[in-house]
Design a protein around this motif. Sequence first.
Motif, PDB file in Angstrom:
ATOM      1  N   PRO A  84     -11.514  -2.477   2.504  1.00  0.00           N
ATOM      2  CA  PRO A  84     -11.496  -1.032   2.250  1.00  0.00           C
ATOM      3  C   PRO A  84     -10.457  -0.293   3.075  1.00  0.00           C
ATOM      4  CG  PRO A  84     -13.243  -1.530   3.795  1.00  0.00           C
ATOM      5  CD  PRO A  84     -12.577  -2.846   3.456  1.00  0.00           C
ATOM      6  N   ASP A  85      -9.777  -1.002   3.986  1.00  0.00           N
ATOM      7  CA  ASP A  85      -8.936  -0.325   4.976  1.00  0.00           C
ATOM      8  C   ASP A  85      -7.587  -1.014   5.161  1.00  0.00           C
ATOM      9  OD1 ASP A  85      -9.864  -2.618   6.193  1.00  0.00           O
ATOM     10  OD2 ASP A  85     -11.143  -1.567   7.625  1.00  0.00           O
ATOM     11  N   LYS A  86      -6.953  -1.350   4.074  1.00  0.00           N
ATOM     12  CA  LYS A  86      -5.607  -1.922   4.089  1.00  0.00           C
ATOM     13  C   LYS A  86      -5.508  -3.196   4.931  1.00  0.00           C
ATOM     14  CE  LYS A  86      -3.734   2.011   5.275  1.00  0.00           C
ATOM     15  NZ  LYS A  86      -2.727   3.069   5.597  1.00  0.00           N
ATOM     16  N   GLY A  87      -6.505  -4.058   4.772  1.00  0.00           N
ATOM     17  CA  GLY A  87      -6.421  -5.373   5.377  1.00  0.00           C
ATOM     18  C   GLY A  87      -6.918  -5.484   6.798  1.00  0.00           C
ATOM     19  N   LYS A  88      -7.546  -4.439   7.310  1.00  0.00           N
ATOM     20  CA  LYS A  88      -8.054  -4.512   8.688  1.00  0.00           C
ATOM     21  C   LYS A  88      -9.399  -5.239   8.749  1.00  0.00           C
ATOM     22  CE  LYS A  88      -5.664  -0.309  10.234  1.00  0.00           C
ATOM     23  NZ  LYS A  88      -4.995   0.022   8.976  1.00  0.00           N
ATOM     24  N   THR A  89     -10.269  -5.008   7.775  1.00  0.00           N
ATOM     25  CA  THR A  89     -11.553  -5.710   7.694  1.00  0.00           C
ATOM     26  C   THR A  89     -11.740  -6.238   6.285  1.00  0.00           C
ATOM     27  OG1 THR A  89     -12.807  -3.693   7.111  1.00  0.00           O
ATOM     28  CG2 THR A  89     -12.574  -4.223   9.469  1.00  0.00           C
ATOM     29  N   TRP A  90     -12.565  -7.294   6.159  1.00  0.00           N
ATOM     30  CA  TRP A  90     -12.695  -7.976   4.873  1.00  0.00           C
ATOM     31  C   TRP A  90     -14.145  -8.338   4.576  1.00  0.00           C
ATOM     32  CZ3 TRP A  90      -8.624  -8.698   1.550  1.00  0.00           C
ATOM     33  CH2 TRP A  90      -7.338  -8.463   2.084  1.00  0.00           C
ATOM     34  N   GLU A  91     -14.468  -8.289   3.284  1.00  0.00           N
ATOM     35  CA  GLU A  91     -15.723  -8.810   2.757  1.00  0.00           C
ATOM     36  C   GLU A  91     -15.382  -9.779   1.633  1.00  0.00           C
ATOM     37  OE1 GLU A  91     -18.596  -5.629   1.820  1.00  0.00           O
ATOM     38  OE2 GLU A  91     -17.170  -4.256   2.782  1.00  0.00           O
ATOM     39  N   VAL A  92     -16.368 -10.541   1.167  1.00  0.00           N
ATOM     40  CA  VAL A  92     -16.119 -11.470   0.077  1.00  0.00           C
ATOM     41  C   VAL A  92     -17.261 -11.390  -0.925  1.00  0.00           C
ATOM     42  CG1 VAL A  92     -17.187 -13.429   1.282  1.00  0.00           C
ATOM     43  CG2 VAL A  92     -15.477 -13.845  -0.518  1.00  0.00           C
ATOM     44  N   TYR A  93     -16.917 -11.409  -2.221  1.00  0.00           N
ATOM     45  CA  TYR A  93     -17.904 -11.290  -3.298  1.00  0.00           C
ATOM     46  C   TYR A  93     -17.771 -12.477  -4.256  1.00  0.00           C
ATOM     47  CZ  TYR A  93     -17.706  -6.420  -1.691  1.00  0.00           C
ATOM     48  OH  TYR A  93     -17.705  -5.269  -0.920  1.00  0.00           O
TER      49      TYR A  93
ATOM     50  N   ASP B  74       1.807 -13.218 -10.327  1.00  0.00           N
ATOM     51  CA  ASP B  74       1.927 -12.254  -9.234  1.00  0.00           C
ATOM     52  C   ASP B  74       0.923 -11.115  -9.385  1.00  0.00           C
ATOM     53  OD1 ASP B  74       2.891 -11.173  -6.884  1.00  0.00           O
ATOM     54  OD2 ASP B  74       4.598 -10.163  -7.842  1.00  0.00           O
ATOM     55  N   THR B  75      -0.293 -11.457  -9.850  1.00  0.00           N
ATOM     56  CA  THR B  75      -1.321 -10.426 -10.027  1.00  0.00           C
ATOM     57  C   THR B  75      -2.648 -10.868  -9.422  1.00  0.00           C
ATOM     58  OG1 THR B  75      -1.679 -11.273 -12.279  1.00  0.00           O
ATOM     59  CG2 THR B  75      -0.321  -9.300 -12.053  1.00  0.00           C
ATOM     60  N   ASN B  76      -2.604 -11.571  -8.299  1.00  0.00           N
ATOM     61  CA  ASN B  76      -3.824 -11.930  -7.579  1.00  0.00           C
ATOM     62  C   ASN B  76      -4.300 -10.811  -6.670  1.00  0.00           C
ATOM     63  OD1 ASN B  76      -1.821 -14.364  -7.663  1.00  0.00           O
ATOM     64  ND2 ASN B  76      -3.848 -15.254  -7.862  1.00  0.00           N
ATOM     65  N   ILE B  77      -3.448  -9.806  -6.437  1.00  0.00           N
ATOM     66  CA  ILE B  77      -3.775  -8.683  -5.567  1.00  0.00           C
ATOM     67  C   ILE B  77      -3.812  -7.413  -6.395  1.00  0.00           C
ATOM     68  CG2 ILE B  77      -3.086  -7.336  -3.543  1.00  0.00           C
ATOM     69  CD1 ILE B  77      -1.449  -9.765  -2.629  1.00  0.00           C
ATOM     70  N   ALA B  78      -4.840  -6.582  -6.164  1.00  0.00           N
ATOM     71  CA  ALA B  78      -4.906  -5.252  -6.765  1.00  0.00           C
ATOM     72  C   ALA B  78      -5.107  -4.245  -5.648  1.00  0.00           C
ATOM     73  CB  ALA B  78      -6.046  -5.167  -7.773  1.00  0.00           C
ATOM     74  N   ILE B  79      -4.368  -3.137  -5.716  1.00  0.00           N
ATOM     75  CA  ILE B  79      -4.445  -2.088  -4.698  1.00  0.00           C
ATOM     76  C   ILE B  79      -4.648  -0.736  -5.365  1.00  0.00           C
ATOM     77  CG2 ILE B  79      -3.073  -0.783  -3.019  1.00  0.00           C
ATOM     78  CD1 ILE B  79      -1.857  -3.389  -2.072  1.00  0.00           C
ATOM     79  N   ILE B  80      -5.655  -0.003  -4.897  1.00  0.00           N
ATOM     80  CA  ILE B  80      -5.867   1.394  -5.270  1.00  0.00           C
ATOM     81  C   ILE B  80      -6.075   2.155  -3.966  1.00  0.00           C
ATOM     82  CG2 ILE B  80      -7.308   3.082  -6.469  1.00  0.00           C
ATOM     83  CD1 ILE B  80      -5.858   1.337  -8.427  1.00  0.00           C
ATOM     84  N   GLY B  81      -5.127   2.985  -3.577  1.00  0.00           N
ATOM     85  CA  GLY B  81      -5.237   3.691  -2.303  1.00  0.00           C
ATOM     86  C   GLY B  81      -5.261   2.698  -1.151  1.00  0.00           C
ATOM     87  N   ASP B  82      -6.280   2.834  -0.294  1.00  0.00           N
ATOM     88  CA  ASP B  82      -6.444   1.904   0.824  1.00  0.00           C
ATOM     89  C   ASP B  82      -7.227   0.660   0.434  1.00  0.00           C
ATOM     90  OD1 ASP B  82      -5.136   3.791   2.317  1.00  0.00           O
ATOM     91  OD2 ASP B  82      -6.901   4.485   3.412  1.00  0.00           O
TER      92      ASP B  82
ATOM     93  N   TRP C  57       0.829  -1.206   0.000  1.00  0.00           N
ATOM     94  CA  TRP C  57       0.000   0.000   0.000  1.00  0.00           C
ATOM     95  C   TRP C  57       0.863   1.255   0.000  1.00  0.00           C
ATOM     96  CZ3 TRP C  57      -1.502  -3.876   3.722  1.00  0.00           C
ATOM     97  CH2 TRP C  57      -2.678  -4.562   3.379  1.00  0.00           C
ATOM     98  N   ASN C  58       1.963   1.196   0.727  1.00  0.00           N
ATOM     99  CA  ASN C  58       2.866   2.336   0.883  1.00  0.00           C
ATOM    100  C   ASN C  58       4.209   1.800   1.370  1.00  0.00           C
ATOM    101  OD1 ASN C  58       2.631   2.033   3.824  1.00  0.00           O
ATOM    102  ND2 ASN C  58       0.594   2.948   3.575  1.00  0.00           N
ATOM    103  N   ASP C  59       5.102   2.678   1.772  1.00  0.00           N
ATOM    104  CA  ASP C  59       6.441   2.246   2.166  1.00  0.00           C
ATOM    105  C   ASP C  59       6.464   1.460   3.467  1.00  0.00           C
ATOM    106  OD1 ASP C  59       7.622   3.270  -0.054  1.00  0.00           O
ATOM    107  OD2 ASP C  59       8.325   5.118   0.891  1.00  0.00           O
ATOM    108  N   GLN C  60       5.397   1.524   4.255  1.00  0.00           N
ATOM    109  CA  GLN C  60       5.358   0.837   5.539  1.00  0.00           C
ATOM    110  C   GLN C  60       4.472  -0.404   5.538  1.00  0.00           C
ATOM    111  OE1 GLN C  60       7.244   1.590   8.394  1.00  0.00           O
ATOM    112  NE2 GLN C  60       8.279   2.830   6.840  1.00  0.00           N
ATOM    113  N   GLU C  61       3.439  -0.406   4.698  1.00  0.00           N
ATOM    114  CA  GLU C  61       2.409  -1.437   4.804  1.00  0.00           C
ATOM    115  C   GLU C  61       2.303  -2.253   3.510  1.00  0.00           C
ATOM    116  OE1 GLU C  61      -1.011   0.400   7.527  1.00  0.00           O
ATOM    117  OE2 GLU C  61      -0.392   1.736   5.891  1.00  0.00           O
ATOM    118  N   GLY C  62       2.334  -3.566   3.678  1.00  0.00           N
ATOM    119  CA  GLY C  62       2.242  -4.458   2.537  1.00  0.00           C
ATOM    120  C   GLY C  62       1.497  -5.732   2.885  1.00  0.00           C
ATOM    121  N   ILE C  63       1.158  -6.499   1.848  1.00  0.00           N
ATOM    122  CA  ILE C  63       0.345  -7.698   2.008  1.00  0.00           C
ATOM    123  C   ILE C  63       0.822  -8.780   1.056  1.00  0.00           C
ATOM    124  CG2 ILE C  63      -1.355  -6.742   0.400  1.00  0.00           C
ATOM    125  CD1 ILE C  63      -3.516  -8.353   1.829  1.00  0.00           C
TER     126      ILE C  63
END
Length: 355
Positions: free
Chosen positions: A217-226, A192-200, A142-148
């Motif tokens: 919606p919040d950098k991996g803190k909460t999750w939904e599934v579709y 290596d394209t199973n993850i997409a990130i736009i902002g948070d 997501w940024n220089d500190q946070e990744g997944i």
Amino acid sequence: MRVLIFGLLLVGLFSCKHEASIIPRSFSEMEIETLLQDSLLNVRALEIIPQIDGAFFLCSKGYGGSISRIDSEETLFETEVVYPIQIIEDEINFRSFGQTNDAAFGLSIENPAFLYKIGRDETTLVYKENHPKAFYDSMDFWNDQEGIAIGDPTDDCMSVIITRDGGDTWTKLSCDNLPKAKAGEAAFAASDTNIAIIGDHTWVATGGKSSRILYSPDKGKTWEVYDTPIIQGKETTGIYSMDFYDEKNGFAIGGDYTKPNDTLNNKIRTNDGGKTWQVVANGNGPGYRSCVQYVPNSEGKELVAIGFKGIDYSNDAGDSWKHLSDEGYYTIRFLNDSVAYAAGKGRISKLTFKE
């Protein structure tokens, strides 16, 4: 472990972003320049490094390499390839690559899983997971500190590890905080394209007997599934690749790699942030493909899909497609809106798209 100093190759790393707006073009041809050919190459982890006008890639046996554009009196675009670069001495298979402004990160498949932080002065093991089902598929920041990074389930949910300190430490999320995986649901380490990130916002694509989208919606803190309408039901079916142009518009592609010419229900699109997906170009366009990417600066209209059966292009958000080449690759990343690097089995190439 033998440490490799990367020097300037790792200075100022950052992810490419989609920006600007233009009227979609129509590419009619593509020039392929093979930059590196080696029968031992098997590259699925490839990322653009804007500061060197090039890219870095990781592959098997603990190796990687770099591609850079250099000044030349004879040409405006001379490409230099440095390979092999020994990341570590262990013969692990890298399938995921991530980057911040300060370091790069390589993640291996299979058990045990190894995640290395590749700094300017040293390479450090920052995460290791021992589990018979361990198999990591993709990584992003997501940024220089946070990744997944995400992988196949080892319990009853997808494996998700997150860093909040620049990649120095990684924590695996509890299944109590993630959607439960369905029977036979996993992911594919194809490009290596199973993850997409736009902002948070974060989207994770699963595949196999069930193929869905995990959304945070919040950098991996909460999750939904579709749910998605892509072909699924077998271990070899589902989403293999996904990209988002902005917070609303995304595209996913896959199919069944054992039936690569099948074109039914293997291309899907969303315009509501991944909540709902529609099948497009059903029965037409590319069959199985391992990677799809939006062309930069295209208002979300231009897409390129790539796989071992060839390269295809759309300029109407995936409604129709033009087959540009039978040349096979696993993954692709755009340097700008007309030049990309593609990697696969035995080679890495520069692709130049032309109207």
